[in-house]
Design a protein around this motif. Sequence first.
Motif, PDB file in Angstrom:
ATOM      1  N   SER A  70      86.913  11.009  -2.759  1.00 17.34           N
ATOM      2  CA  SER A  70      86.243  12.310  -2.697  1.00 17.34           C
ATOM      3  C   SER A  70      85.404  12.435  -1.434  1.00 17.34           C
ATOM      4  O   SER A  70      85.098  11.457  -0.762  1.00 17.34           O
ATOM      5  CB  SER A  70      85.340  12.486  -3.922  1.00 17.34           C
ATOM      6  N   HIS A  98      81.355  17.048  -9.929  1.00 22.82           N
ATOM      7  CA  HIS A  98      81.498  18.328  -9.232  1.00 22.82           C
ATOM      8  C   HIS A  98      82.083  18.160  -7.825  1.00 22.82           C
ATOM      9  O   HIS A  98      82.495  19.147  -7.209  1.00 22.82           O
ATOM     10  CB  HIS A  98      80.168  19.070  -9.161  1.00 22.82           C
ATOM     11  N   ARG A 153      84.858  16.774  -7.287  1.00 23.72           N
ATOM     12  CA  ARG A 153      86.288  17.040  -7.505  1.00 23.72           C
ATOM     13  C   ARG A 153      86.542  18.329  -8.262  1.00 23.72           C
ATOM     14  O   ARG A 153      87.486  19.037  -7.974  1.00 23.72           O
ATOM     15  CB  ARG A 153      86.915  15.899  -8.300  1.00 23.72           C
ATOM     16  N   GLU A 154      85.743  18.594  -9.262  1.00 24.01           N
ATOM     17  CA  GLU A 154      85.948  19.769 -10.120  1.00 24.01           C
ATOM     18  C   GLU A 154      84.692  20.643 -10.058  1.00 24.01           C
ATOM     19  O   GLU A 154      83.637  20.227 -10.517  1.00 24.01           O
ATOM     20  CB  GLU A 154      86.201  19.346 -11.573  1.00 24.01           C
ATOM     21  N   LYS A 155      84.823  21.814  -9.515  1.00 19.38           N
ATOM     22  CA  LYS A 155      83.655  22.700  -9.353  1.00 19.38           C
ATOM     23  C   LYS A 155      83.232  23.347 -10.674  1.00 19.38           C
ATOM     24  O   LYS A 155      82.058  23.561 -10.913  1.00 19.38           O
ATOM     25  CB  LYS A 155      83.948  23.799  -8.329  1.00 19.38           C
ATOM     26  N   GLU A 156      84.199  23.664 -11.511  1.00 21.05           N
ATOM     27  CA  GLU A 156      83.924  24.361 -12.777  1.00 21.05           C
ATOM     28  C   GLU A 156      83.770  23.373 -13.927  1.00 21.05           C
ATOM     29  O   GLU A 156      84.293  22.270 -13.878  1.00 21.05           O
ATOM     30  CB  GLU A 156      85.070  25.331 -13.094  1.00 21.05           C
ATOM     31  N   HIS A 157      83.094  23.820 -14.980  1.00 21.85           N
ATOM     32  CA  HIS A 157      82.973  23.027 -16.203  1.00 21.85           C
ATOM     33  C   HIS A 157      84.193  23.312 -17.085  1.00 21.85           C
ATOM     34  O   HIS A 157      84.102  24.034 -18.066  1.00 21.85           O
ATOM     35  CB  HIS A 157      81.682  23.372 -16.955  1.00 21.85           C
ATOM     36  N   ASN A 158      85.315  22.744 -16.707  1.00 22.76           N
ATOM     37  CA  ASN A 158      86.548  22.959 -17.450  1.00 22.76           C
ATOM     38  C   ASN A 158      87.019  21.633 -18.070  1.00 22.76           C
ATOM     39  O   ASN A 158      86.318  20.619 -17.993  1.00 22.76           O
ATOM     40  CB  ASN A 158      87.622  23.569 -16.530  1.00 22.76           C
ATOM     41  N   LYS A 159      88.202  21.662 -18.657  1.00 23.63           N
ATOM     42  CA  LYS A 159      88.725  20.471 -19.327  1.00 23.63           C
ATOM     43  C   LYS A 159      88.870  19.302 -18.345  1.00 23.63           C
ATOM     44  O   LYS A 159      88.510  18.167 -18.666  1.00 23.63           O
ATOM     45  CB  LYS A 159      90.067  20.797 -19.983  1.00 23.63           C
ATOM     46  N   ALA A 160      89.376  19.563 -17.167  1.00 28.99           N
ATOM     47  CA  ALA A 160      89.547  18.505 -16.163  1.00 28.99           C
ATOM     48  C   ALA A 160      88.196  17.906 -15.754  1.00 28.99           C
ATOM     49  O   ALA A 160      88.086  16.694 -15.546  1.00 28.99           O
ATOM     50  CB  ALA A 160      90.270  19.054 -14.937  1.00 28.99           C
ATOM     51  N   PHE A 161      87.183  18.745 -15.671  1.00 26.30           N
ATOM     52  CA  PHE A 161      85.841  18.272 -15.326  1.00 26.30           C
ATOM     53  C   PHE A 161      85.342  17.273 -16.370  1.00 26.30           C
ATOM     54  O   PHE A 161      84.892  16.181 -16.035  1.00 26.30           O
ATOM     55  CB  PHE A 161      84.873  19.464 -15.226  1.00 26.30           C
ATOM     56  N   LEU A 183      87.160  13.985 -16.318  1.00 21.22           N
ATOM     57  CA  LEU A 183      86.674  13.140 -15.233  1.00 21.22           C
ATOM     58  C   LEU A 183      85.344  12.484 -15.611  1.00 21.22           C
ATOM     59  O   LEU A 183      85.138  11.291 -15.362  1.00 21.22           O
ATOM     60  CB  LEU A 183      86.523  13.961 -13.947  1.00 21.22           C
TER      61      LEU A 183
END
Length: 171
Positions: free
Chosen positions: A62, A125, A127-135, A138
Amino acid sequence: MQPLKYLACYSSDIVQQVQSLVDAGTLGQVLLRRYPSLHDIRSDKALYDYSQALKQSYLRQSQPVSKVIFDDKISLSHQALGLHSYVARIQGRKLKAKNEIRISSKLKRVPEPLLKMVVVHELAHLREKEHNKAFYQLCTHMLPDYHQLEFDLRLYLTCVNAAQCPYQAMA
């Protein structure tokens, strides 16, 4: 007393159990049994080193993090304990961009697993900006008991809100 605002997303059974602990004045003791000691990360340098070690273990590919600091300006009224920001600055003809993480200075006096949960959250954050499933996948990859620690941090905040925090008196 104000409702248990940090537990609003949990079932009424859980909220009721926590409310009974608050009413009995024993929520702080429950936390103290689970987490008997505070972390010893007090300086921004120590926090940066701690965060970099976690990043190196899980997010080696990252983008780099240029700054990790405790911040007195982060308040619980904004529903935040940590902030990740991507700061872009123009220097001459070049655009310089940096990732910065700010952790609430209120977390200087908490058990280490709770601090780790917030640092992992902010690092995710990258890698993943939003609080979604992928977040959240991780987060649990980096910290398998992430969701339990998030709940325990909510218990800690409830404890502070009820003026029952056992860690305030610890040196």
